[in-house]
Write a protein that holds these residues in place. Structure first.
Motif, PDB file in Angstrom:
ATOM      1  N   LEU A   1      -4.506  -8.038   2.040  1.00  0.00           N
ATOM      2  CA  LEU A   1      -4.155  -7.441   3.328  1.00  0.00           C
ATOM      3  C   LEU A   1      -4.165  -8.525   4.390  1.00  0.00           C
ATOM      4  N   PRO A   2      -3.211  -8.509   5.307  1.00  0.00           N
ATOM      5  CA  PRO A   2      -3.133  -9.571   6.312  1.00  0.00           C
ATOM      6  C   PRO A   2      -4.365  -9.676   7.204  1.00  0.00           C
TER       7      PRO A   2
ATOM      8  N   GLN B   1       0.919  -1.476   0.746  1.00  0.00           N
ATOM      9  CA  GLN B   1       0.393  -1.289  -0.590  1.00  0.00           C
ATOM     10  C   GLN B   1       0.601  -2.569  -1.389  1.00  0.00           C
ATOM     11  N   ARG B   2      -0.264  -2.795  -2.366  1.00  0.00           N
ATOM     12  CA  ARG B   2      -0.103  -3.946  -3.259  1.00  0.00           C
ATOM     13  C   ARG B   2       1.209  -3.832  -4.000  1.00  0.00           C
ATOM     14  N   HIS B   3       1.772  -4.977  -4.414  1.00  0.00           N
ATOM     15  CA  HIS B   3       3.013  -4.943  -5.184  1.00  0.00           C
ATOM     16  C   HIS B   3       2.792  -4.250  -6.525  1.00  0.00           C
ATOM     17  N   ARG B   4       1.572  -4.357  -7.076  1.00  0.00           N
ATOM     18  CA  ARG B   4       1.170  -3.614  -8.264  1.00  0.00           C
ATOM     19  C   ARG B   4      -0.217  -3.057  -8.023  1.00  0.00           C
TER      20      ARG B   4
ATOM     21  N   SER C   1      -8.285  -4.414   8.653  1.00  0.00           N
ATOM     22  CA  SER C   1      -7.001  -3.714   8.665  1.00  0.00           C
ATOM     23  C   SER C   1      -6.935  -2.592   7.636  1.00  0.00           C
ATOM     24  N   LEU C   2      -8.002  -2.373   6.880  1.00  0.00           N
ATOM     25  CA  LEU C   2      -8.036  -1.316   5.877  1.00  0.00           C
ATOM     26  C   LEU C   2      -7.909   0.040   6.563  1.00  0.00           C
TER      27      LEU C   2
ATOM     28  N   VAL D   1     -12.455  -8.133  -1.303  1.00  0.00           N
ATOM     29  CA  VAL D   1     -11.512  -7.256  -2.011  1.00  0.00           C
ATOM     30  C   VAL D   1     -10.232  -7.112  -1.206  1.00  0.00           C
ATOM     31  N   CYS D   2     -10.366  -6.885   0.098  1.00  0.00           N
ATOM     32  CA  CYS D   2      -9.184  -6.679   0.939  1.00  0.00           C
ATOM     33  C   CYS D   2      -8.380  -7.963   1.146  1.00  0.00           C
ATOM     34  N   THR D   3      -9.052  -9.106   1.269  1.00  0.00           N
ATOM     35  CA  THR D   3      -8.379 -10.372   1.555  1.00  0.00           C
ATOM     36  C   THR D   3      -7.834 -11.041   0.299  1.00  0.00           C
TER      37      THR D   3
END
Length: 191
Positions: free
Chosen positions: A81-82, A95-98, A87-88, A74-76
């Motif tokens: 997320l880098p 934040q996500r772009h959307r 890194s959560l 989910v995070c990758t």
């Protein structure tokens, strides 16, 4: 506007199901069957068909899929997320772009403390979870992708090695992702 991802896991056996076959009259059809012990190909995938072009992301994993793998996926692959799940919460202001919602079934790995316990951190980056009602796989749109890949997109029905099976799965999913069209609910929006 929010992105909507349908997330699910799928297992592929070295001997895939035979949807149909044919043979000459009076000829018995024999399908090779491979040993499945420790040779399954497990895939964790998500389908986003809310935009103009459907997006299918997946990862093939060795062994059993657990809650830590789902959280990292989910995070990758969805939140992008880098540093993945590590890194959560550590990246303030990222934040996500959307924002996005993730539709999940009620598998036990989706309800573990590790996965559900990081709800606030996921909400901070714009990722929200939505659980389907029990025993309703037909509501998860990625199930159609799994069915197509198993029954139509993998022409060879038996694989003698695990790497060969994983390559076939990745090839079939890549082909399926390239040929996907927007879901029928998107047609009125396009008109």
């Amino acid at each position: 506007m929010e992105d909507l991802y349908y997330l699910d896991e799928c297992g592929f056996s070295p001997t895939l199901p035979t949807g149909y076959t044919w043979a000459r009259t009076g000829t018995r059809v024999v399908v090779n069957r491979e040993d499945t012990k420790n040779r399954r190909g497990n895939v964790l995938g998500a389908l986003n068909d809310t935009g103009p072009r459907p997006e299918l992301v997946w990862t093939t994993v060795e062994g059993k899929i657990d809650a830590e793998m789902v959280l990292d996926f989910v995070c990758t692959h969805i939140a992008r997320l880098p540093g993945g799940a590590d890194s959560l919460g550590a990246l303030s202001g990222v934040q996500r772009h959307r924002p996005c919602a993730i539709v999940l079934d009620n598998a036990s790995i989706h309800h573990t403390q590790l996965f559900k316990g990081r709800r606030e951190e996921r909400a901070d980056i714009g990722v929200h979870l939505f659980y389907l009602p029990p025993r309703s796989p037909e509501l998860n749109r990625i199930e159609c992708v799994w069915r197509s890949v198993k029954y139509q997109d993998t022409p060879v029905r038996a694989y003698t090695s695990t790497p060969e099976l994983h390559t076939a799965i990745d090839t079939a999913l890549t082909r399926r992702a390239a040929t996907m069209t927007p879901h029928a609910t998107q047609i009125p929006r396009a008109a």
